[in-house]
Write an enzyme that holds these catalytic residues in place. Structure first.
Site, short mmCIF file in Angstrom:
data_model
loop_
_atom_site.label_atom_id
_atom_site.label_comp_id
_atom_site.label_asym_id
_atom_site.label_seq_id
_atom_site.Cartn_x
_atom_site.Cartn_y
_atom_site.Cartn_z
CG HIS A 126 -0.24 0.03 2.53
ND1 HIS A 126 0.17 1.19 3.14
CD2 HIS A 126 0.14 -0.98 3.35
CE1 HIS A 126 0.75 0.91 4.29
NE2 HIS A 126 0.75 -0.41 4.44
CG ASP A 127 -0.37 4.30 1.28
OD1 ASP A 127 -1.22 5.00 0.71
OD2 ASP A 127 -0.59 3.66 2.33
N GLY A 144 4.84 -1.28 2.61
CA GLY A 144 4.09 -0.06 2.39
C GLY A 144 4.97 1.18 2.33
#
Length: 263
Positions: A126-127, A144
């Site tokens: 994520h991100d 992440g």
């Protein structure tokens, strides 16, 4: 819901309402495309793939079979907010690749640029923010909030710790574990990854004139061989950026680096 008349959708697919599918898109059999997904012209999605969340795919991408794009991330703070994945154009994403949606803490999106190549079984957490023309080898994983800059290459079975930056046109050898930031044009290897020289075979480095190449070699020496404080190196970078184009990669790197650099 908008599906181009020139799109080809295989048998036994589940296409939810609220999906936009562009011209000449090909979706293999047994795929699931969730509401809110936007697939750009000419993109191909392999069989048994799932595209979820608020995912936007650009033009002429290739998604391999059994891939998962935009699925719920593994951040325990995530509470099903409306986050997503943004992928540019002409990316080649091989089979069994997983790309997780972003979080509110990470500005809401996992972002991938153009002309990247992710090999089999790659995981993008994520991100993450990935630039253009990168290569990530088989079975490699990004935690992440990782930033992979333009032209960087990761070998097979590599791991990158959360919040790390892998600088532009750097090279990470097979089976390496990156736990701190890797400066531009640096070759790194090992668990934990350490520098072993310059990536002098980078196409950008090879295309530069001899003066720019020498400046990059000097910066590497000042960082790793001369024991000069990193703050003094940063001053050199700021001074040289306007004169030497390649130094701008170091300026961008140091502007975002927070974890310290590999040693």
């Amino acid at each position: 819901m908008s599906i181009s008349s020139s799109a080809q959708i295989g048998r036994h697919c589940v296409i939810e309402s609220g999906v936009n599918i562009g011209a000449r898109v090909r979706i293999g059999p047994f795929c699931t495309i969730a509401a809110g997904v936007d697939i750009g012209d000419g993109t191909m999605v392999g069989s048994h793939s799932v595209i979820n969340g608020l995912t936007r795919l650009g033009r002429d991408n290739m998604i391999g079979p059994y891939s998962s794009i935009g699925e719920v991330n593994q951040d325990l703070k995530y509470a099903n907010e409306a986050t997503g994945v943004v992928i540019g154009d002409r990316n080649r994403i091989e089979k069994h690749v997983t790309i997780h949606r972003g979080t509110l803490q990470g500005n809401g999106h996992t972002v991938i640029g153009h002309d990247n190549h992710f090999l089999n079984d790659v995981h993008i957490g994520h991100d993450c923010r990935i630039g253009d023309a990168t290569v990530i080898g088989d079975h490699s994983g990004l935690a992440g909030h990782v930033n992979i800059s333009d032209g960087a290459k990761l070998g097979l079975m590599c791991a990158v710790h959360q919040f790390c930056i892998v600088g532009a046109h750097s090279l990470i050898a097979d089976q390496s574990c990156v736990v701190q930031d890797v400066p531009p044009f640096v070759c790194a290897v090992g668990n934990r990854a350490f520098p072993i020289g310059l990536n002098s075979l980078s196409p950008v480095f090879l295309a530069a004139d001899i003066h720019q190449q020498e400046v990059i070699r000097t910066l590497y020496d000042r960082i790793y061989h001369q024991g000069i404080p990193i703050e003094d190196v940063k001053k050199d970078v700021r001074r040289l950026t306007s004169e030497f184009m390649l130094v701008a990669f170091f300026h961008a790197f140091f502007s975002g680096s927070t974890r310290g650099i590999i040693r």
